[in-house]
Design a protein around this motif. Sequence first.
Motif, PDB file in Angstrom:
ATOM      1  N   THR A 411      43.880 127.323  50.792  1.00 31.52           N
ATOM      2  CA  THR A 411      42.571 126.787  51.158  1.00 31.52           C
ATOM      3  C   THR A 411      41.801 127.826  51.968  1.00 31.52           C
ATOM      4  O   THR A 411      42.400 128.544  52.779  1.00 31.52           O
ATOM      5  N   PRO A 412      40.483 127.926  51.765  1.00 30.48           N
ATOM      6  CA  PRO A 412      39.685 128.788  52.638  1.00 30.48           C
ATOM      7  C   PRO A 412      39.592 128.240  54.049  1.00 30.48           C
ATOM      8  O   PRO A 412      39.151 128.936  54.973  1.00 30.48           O
ATOM      9  N   GLY A 413      40.000 126.984  54.216  1.00 29.92           N
ATOM     10  CA  GLY A 413      39.977 126.360  55.532  1.00 29.92           C
ATOM     11  C   GLY A 413      39.656 124.883  55.428  1.00 29.92           C
ATOM     12  O   GLY A 413      39.432 124.344  54.341  1.00 29.92           O
ATOM     13  N   ALA A 414      39.663 124.224  56.553  1.00 30.95           N
ATOM     14  CA  ALA A 414      39.296 122.815  56.581  1.00 30.95           C
ATOM     15  C   ALA A 414      37.799 122.657  56.339  1.00 30.95           C
ATOM     16  O   ALA A 414      36.997 123.488  56.770  1.00 30.95           O
ATOM     17  N   ALA A 415      37.424 121.597  55.637  1.00 33.64           N
ATOM     18  CA  ALA A 415      36.007 121.292  55.437  1.00 33.64           C
ATOM     19  C   ALA A 415      35.329 121.164  56.802  1.00 33.64           C
ATOM     20  O   ALA A 415      35.866 120.526  57.714  1.00 33.64           O
ATOM     21  N   ASN A 416      34.146 121.785  56.941  1.00 32.31           N
ATOM     22  CA  ASN A 416      33.496 121.812  58.262  1.00 32.31           C
ATOM     23  C   ASN A 416      32.079 121.247  58.242  1.00 32.31           C
ATOM     24  O   ASN A 416      31.294 121.513  59.147  1.00 32.31           O
ATOM     25  N   ASP A 417      31.769 120.465  57.209  1.00 30.49           N
ATOM     26  CA  ASP A 417      30.436 119.860  57.156  1.00 30.49           C
ATOM     27  C   ASP A 417      30.380 118.633  58.059  1.00 30.49           C
ATOM     28  O   ASP A 417      31.399 118.172  58.594  1.00 30.49           O
ATOM     29  N   ALA A 418      29.183 118.101  58.221  1.00 33.13           N
ATOM     30  CA  ALA A 418      29.001 116.969  59.130  1.00 33.13           C
ATOM     31  C   ALA A 418      29.793 115.748  58.677  1.00 33.13           C
ATOM     32  O   ALA A 418      30.351 115.005  59.504  1.00 33.13           O
ATOM     33  N   ALA A 419      29.875 115.538  57.360  1.00 36.60           N
ATOM     34  CA  ALA A 419      30.627 114.383  56.852  1.00 36.60           C
ATOM     35  C   ALA A 419      32.103 114.499  57.220  1.00 36.60           C
ATOM     36  O   ALA A 419      32.754 113.504  57.554  1.00 36.60           O
ATOM     37  N   ALA A 420      32.640 115.720  57.171  1.00 33.14           N
ATOM     38  CA  ALA A 420      34.040 115.915  57.538  1.00 33.14           C
ATOM     39  C   ALA A 420      34.257 115.627  59.021  1.00 33.14           C
ATOM     40  O   ALA A 420      35.271 115.027  59.409  1.00 33.14           O
ATOM     41  N   GLU A 421      33.317 116.031  59.855  1.00 33.72           N
ATOM     42  CA  GLU A 421      33.447 115.739  61.280  1.00 33.72           C
ATOM     43  C   GLU A 421      33.403 114.236  61.534  1.00 33.72           C
ATOM     44  O   GLU A 421      34.186 113.704  62.325  1.00 33.72           O
ATOM     45  N   ARG A 422      32.484 113.565  60.855  1.00 35.41           N
ATOM     46  CA  ARG A 422      32.399 112.112  61.043  1.00 35.41           C
ATOM     47  C   ARG A 422      33.657 111.415  60.536  1.00 35.41           C
ATOM     48  O   ARG A 422      34.020 110.341  61.024  1.00 35.41           O
ATOM     49  N   ALA A 423      34.319 112.001  59.534  1.00 38.48           N
ATOM     50  CA  ALA A 423      35.540 111.408  58.977  1.00 38.48           C
ATOM     51  C   ALA A 423      36.781 111.747  59.788  1.00 38.48           C
ATOM     52  O   ALA A 423      37.881 111.349  59.415  1.00 38.48           O
ATOM     53  N   GLY A 424      36.613 112.463  60.879  1.00 39.04           N
ATOM     54  CA  GLY A 424      37.737 112.742  61.765  1.00 39.04           C
ATOM     55  C   GLY A 424      38.563 113.935  61.378  1.00 39.04           C
ATOM     56  O   GLY A 424      39.800 113.865  61.355  1.00 39.04           O
ATOM     57  N   ALA A 425      37.909 115.071  61.085  1.00 35.11           N
ATOM     58  CA  ALA A 425      38.639 116.262  60.664  1.00 35.11           C
ATOM     59  C   ALA A 425      39.681 116.689  61.700  1.00 35.11           C
ATOM     60  O   ALA A 425      40.831 116.986  61.354  1.00 35.11           O
ATOM     61  N   GLY A 426      39.300 116.735  62.962  1.00 38.62           N
ATOM     62  CA  GLY A 426      40.226 117.173  63.996  1.00 38.62           C
ATOM     63  C   GLY A 426      41.456 116.297  64.090  1.00 38.62           C
ATOM     64  O   GLY A 426      42.590 116.788  64.160  1.00 38.62           O
ATOM     65  N   ALA A 427      41.248 114.995  64.092  1.00 35.86           N
ATOM     66  CA  ALA A 427      42.380 114.070  64.186  1.00 35.86           C
ATOM     67  C   ALA A 427      43.267 114.159  62.955  1.00 35.86           C
ATOM     68  O   ALA A 427      44.503 114.072  63.053  1.00 35.86           O
ATOM     69  N   ALA A 428      42.662 114.342  61.778  1.00 37.64           N
ATOM     70  CA  ALA A 428      43.446 114.429  60.547  1.00 37.64           C
ATOM     71  C   ALA A 428      44.307 115.688  60.538  1.00 37.64           C
ATOM     72  O   ALA A 428      45.474 115.656  60.123  1.00 37.64           O
ATOM     73  N   ILE A 429      43.753 116.801  60.978  1.00 32.45           N
ATOM     74  CA  ILE A 429      44.526 118.046  61.049  1.00 32.45           C
ATOM     75  C   ILE A 429      45.647 117.900  62.068  1.00 32.45           C
ATOM     76  O   ILE A 429      46.794 118.301  61.825  1.00 32.45           O
ATOM     77  N   ALA A 430      45.339 117.320  63.212  1.00 31.00           N
ATOM     78  CA  ALA A 430      46.366 117.120  64.247  1.00 31.00           C
ATOM     79  C   ALA A 430      47.508 116.270  63.729  1.00 31.00           C
ATOM     80  O   ALA A 430      48.689 116.546  64.002  1.00 31.00           O
ATOM     81  N   ASP A 431      47.185 115.239  62.962  1.00 35.45           N
ATOM     82  CA  ASP A 431      48.216 114.356  62.430  1.00 35.45           C
ATOM     83  C   ASP A 431      49.101 115.082  61.419  1.00 35.45           C
ATOM     84  O   ASP A 431      50.312 114.837  61.348  1.00 35.45           O
ATOM     85  N   THR A 432      48.509 115.988  60.650  1.00 33.25           N
ATOM     86  CA  THR A 432      49.301 116.753  59.681  1.00 33.25           C
ATOM     87  C   THR A 432      50.234 117.714  60.393  1.00 33.25           C
ATOM     88  O   THR A 432      51.409 117.857  60.016  1.00 33.25           O
TER      89      THR A 432
END
Length: 519
Positions: A411-432
Motif C-alpha cells: 500500500t502507498p499508505g493509509a487513506a488520508n482523505d476527510a472521509a477516512a478521518e471521519r471513519a476513524g482511520a487512526g483507531a482502525a490502524i491502532a486496532d490492527t
Amino acid sequence: MNSVRRGGGGGAAGGDGDRRAAPGEADGPRGAGDGPRGTAHDSAAADAHTPPAHAATTALPYARLTARQAVAAVADSYSETAVPDDVGTPSGASSGTPSAPDGPLGWRGYDEARARARERTGEEESVVTALATAGGRETVVLSFEFRYLGGSLGERTGDRLEAAYTHAREHRLPVVSLIATGGSRMQEGMRALTQLQRVARQSALNRAAGLPQLAVLRDPTTGGGWATLGAAADVILALPGAQVGFAGSRVRPPDADPSAYTAEGQLAAGQIDAVVPPDQLRATLQRWLQLLGTPQELPATTVEPTPPSTLGSPGLPGTGWDAVIRARASGRPRAEAYLRAYFDDREEISGDRCGGVDPGIRCGFGRREGRTIAFAAQCGTATRPAGFRTAARLVRLADRLGIPVLTLVDTPGAANDAAAERAGAGAAIADTFAALATARVPVTSLLIGEGGSGGALALAAPDRLWATPDSYFSVIAPELAAAILKRDETQIHSTADQLRIRPQDLLELGVIRGIVPPA
C-alpha cells in the motif's frame, strides 16, 4: 417532515403462518403466510416421519425450504439431536416450569396457534437441531422452520438452541445456523425476548472455546435471530434477495430504503461475507467447514507459514528511486497473483461489521498442502479504515481458531482523505497493530510492493517480515519527505537513497528477515 417511529420492536414475530396475523397478534415479516416455494404445505409433516438418519437429497437451498429440507440441501447426511424433556409440552414453559394454558402470558389462542403450526409443519417448534456431516466434517446444525409461527424464538426454541450449543462444545464441533425467522415470539412477551440473552451467552461460550460458527441467512432473517445467531457468526453467508435486518418489514420507518434490509445491502455495508446463489451454497458451506471445521488447540509448536516465493524479477534495485519505480510499476505481481500461486483453495470474508468494505484488501482462509492458513492482503491501493478493521477481524478470528496467518503488505499508505478521518482511520490502524501484536498464532508477513509508512506497517508482523526484490518500505514517500524538507524535485532521488528503503537496505537495518527468492 419525516415521520418517526419508536425504536425497538426490531423483530417481534409469531404470526400463525397460514393466514394473515390478527391485529396485535404478530409482526411477522413479509411472507409469513407463505409455504416454501414449489413445496406442498404438508411436506414438512411428511418429513417428520422419516427415520432418524437422513441421506442428502437433491433439493436446492432456496430461501423458503422447510427446516429439514434446508439441512438436507447442505449436508451429506444428518440425524436429529435430542431435545430437552420439556420441549413438546403444550405449555411453552422452560426448564421444568409448570405448564400454563396459552403460554407464560396466558395469551388467548396461543395454544391453538401452536397446534395449527404443528399440524401444518409437522414440527413441535420453530427450530430443528441436528448432527450433520458436510464435506467430511461433523457439525451441529440449527435450522429454522419459518412456517412455524414465523420461525419465532420462544422459550422452547431457547431450550433447543442451548442444548445444541452445549453439544457442540462438549464434542468440539462447529455450529451452522440456517436462519429464517422474524424474531422473538410476541405471545410469550419478555420471556421470549430474554431468549436472546440466552442464545448470545451460548454463542459466546462456543466462541471462547475456539469453535467456529457459520450462518446462512435465508428469507427472512430479522430481529433477534439476526442480532444473535446471524450477526454474531464468524462467517455469514446469505441467499440472494433474502430480507436481512434487525427491523422487520412492518416496523421500519415508512421512508426507509428497502435495499438496506436485503442480503445485497448488508453485503455492501460490510455486515455479511458473501451472497451465495442457491446452487453454490452447498459447496461453499462445505469448503468453509473444511477450512475451519477442525478446531485446533493452539500448540506452542505451531509452525509459522513460509513466505511465498517472489513472482517478479529477482534482481535487486540499484538505487532507492529504482526500488520505488519497480514497486509502483503497473505490471508488478499483486496480491491476487500471490494468493493464487500460494493456496490450493481459498474462501474470503468481507467487511468490517461496522458499515464498511474496502475493495483494496483481501482477507480469508486458504488451504496449502493440507493446512489451513488465514490471509490478509493489501492490493496496492491506499488502505481505508474498513480495510484495517477487516484485517483485524481476520487476525483475531484466526487467532481464536488456532490458525496461522499470512499477511501481504502492499500500500502507498493509509487513506488520508476527510472521509477516512471521519471513519476513524487512526483507531482502525491502532486496532490492527494491536491484533497482530497480541496474536498467539504465528503470523508471517511478506512485503510485495509498496510499504507506505504506518498504513503498511500495521499489517507487518513484528520480527517476521520478509520482502520481495521489487518492493520498498519507507517511513514516508520520498516525494513527501523532500517536500517537508523543502527540497526541490531534483533532490527526490537522493532523498530516496537517504531513506534507505531498498530491500537490501531493510535487511541490513534488521527491518526484514530476508529477501524471498523465486520458486
